[in-house]
Design an enzyme around this catalytic site. Sequence first.
Site, PDB file in Angstrom:
ATOM      1  N   ASP A  61       9.552   9.521  -6.533  1.00 56.39           N
ATOM      2  CA  ASP A  61       9.665   8.072  -6.476  1.00 56.39           C
ATOM      3  C   ASP A  61       8.608   7.596  -5.485  1.00 56.39           C
ATOM      4  O   ASP A  61       8.744   7.784  -4.271  1.00 56.39           O
ATOM      5  CB  ASP A  61      11.063   7.672  -6.014  1.00 56.39           C
ATOM      6  CG  ASP A  61      11.281   6.161  -6.077  1.00 56.39           C
ATOM      7  OD1 ASP A  61      10.277   5.417  -6.102  1.00 56.39           O
ATOM      8  OD2 ASP A  61      12.445   5.730  -6.094  1.00 56.39           O
ATOM      9  N   SER A 147      -7.996  -2.645 -13.191  1.00 52.95           N
ATOM     10  CA  SER A 147      -7.883  -3.506 -14.362  1.00 52.95           C
ATOM     11  C   SER A 147      -8.868  -4.658 -14.292  1.00 52.95           C
ATOM     12  O   SER A 147      -9.293  -5.083 -13.208  1.00 52.95           O
ATOM     13  CB  SER A 147      -6.452  -4.062 -14.436  1.00 52.95           C
ATOM     14  OG  SER A 147      -6.342  -5.116 -15.357  1.00 52.95           O
ATOM     15  N   TYR A 159      -0.056  -9.243 -10.078  1.00 54.03           N
ATOM     16  CA  TYR A 159      -0.765  -8.189 -10.806  1.00 54.03           C
ATOM     17  C   TYR A 159      -2.243  -8.203 -10.420  1.00 54.03           C
ATOM     18  O   TYR A 159      -2.833  -7.176 -10.084  1.00 54.03           O
ATOM     19  CB  TYR A 159      -0.603  -8.381 -12.309  1.00 54.03           C
ATOM     20  CG  TYR A 159      -1.288  -7.309 -13.141  1.00 54.03           C
ATOM     21  CD1 TYR A 159      -0.628  -6.129 -13.447  1.00 54.03           C
ATOM     22  CD2 TYR A 159      -2.587  -7.480 -13.613  1.00 54.03           C
ATOM     23  CE1 TYR A 159      -1.250  -5.133 -14.214  1.00 54.03           C
ATOM     24  CE2 TYR A 159      -3.218  -6.502 -14.370  1.00 54.03           C
ATOM     25  CZ  TYR A 159      -2.542  -5.335 -14.662  1.00 54.03           C
ATOM     26  OH  TYR A 159      -3.165  -4.354 -15.411  1.00 54.03           O
TER      27      TYR A 159
END
Length: 275
Positions: A61, A147, A159
């Site tokens: 995690d 991105s 984002y």
Amino acid sequence: MSDAGIALVTGASRSVGKGVALALGSRGWTVYVTARREGPLAETAAGVTERGGHGIAVQCDHRDDAQIAALFDRIADEQHGRLDLLVNNVWAAPEGFAGFTEKFWQRPLSDWDTLIGVGLRAHYVASVHAGQLMVARGSGLIANISSFGTRGHLHSVLYGMSKAGLDKMAADMAVELTGTGVSAVSLWPGLVKNEVMQGFIDRGLDNFQGFGLANAETPEFIGRVVAALAGDPDIAVRSGHTLITAETALDYGITDVDGNQPDSHRELFGGGPLY
């Protein structure tokens, strides 16, 4: 750096992470892969081994610094301190992925914990641990999966913030890594033909939000680019740069799995230089 090395790909149970791991496996790499869910992760590790590499699944995690530290301790112990490649890919969607259709003031503040806490902070934590191993050996590559959301609005405010942070992180890490033999880059894939996109194609759709699906990049295409970068003896000249996968593939003579050449989205996001 040899073509067959030791790699860690985070968030590798599906999509880009899985494709990168499989591409490295095809080149004989030993690949540690992480995710929270054991089943899909084990499938990725098995796929790496079937390709001729050695896949090692480690549940992790990445919201938990202690688990990240334990992961790197394990790699250091099993590989005698060697790590040639870190691919920072792990990502967590905000609650209700459709939340990306809402404005930032309509979203819960907990979006920060996934998009920044996992999508940026966890990559920094992993890079710190990787840097310690790599600098000690005098070689290695840290690659961030970023991105076009850095360049233009994509999905949400957070984002874009997280992806811009990854690009700046690679640029500034490269400055501090100068002379160590370790490099850092950030990568911008185009539209990725992952499991979700393939579902759209199977239902007869030919585009996603205006982007054509026919020439979208497969996750393994991105992996081929990562493998080429990791095996490039002159990688230092790219250190600190943000690279578009479709354009970097041309530099290395790489095609996608079906032999096609995916398109760069540079002009669709305003053109101009990158980091």
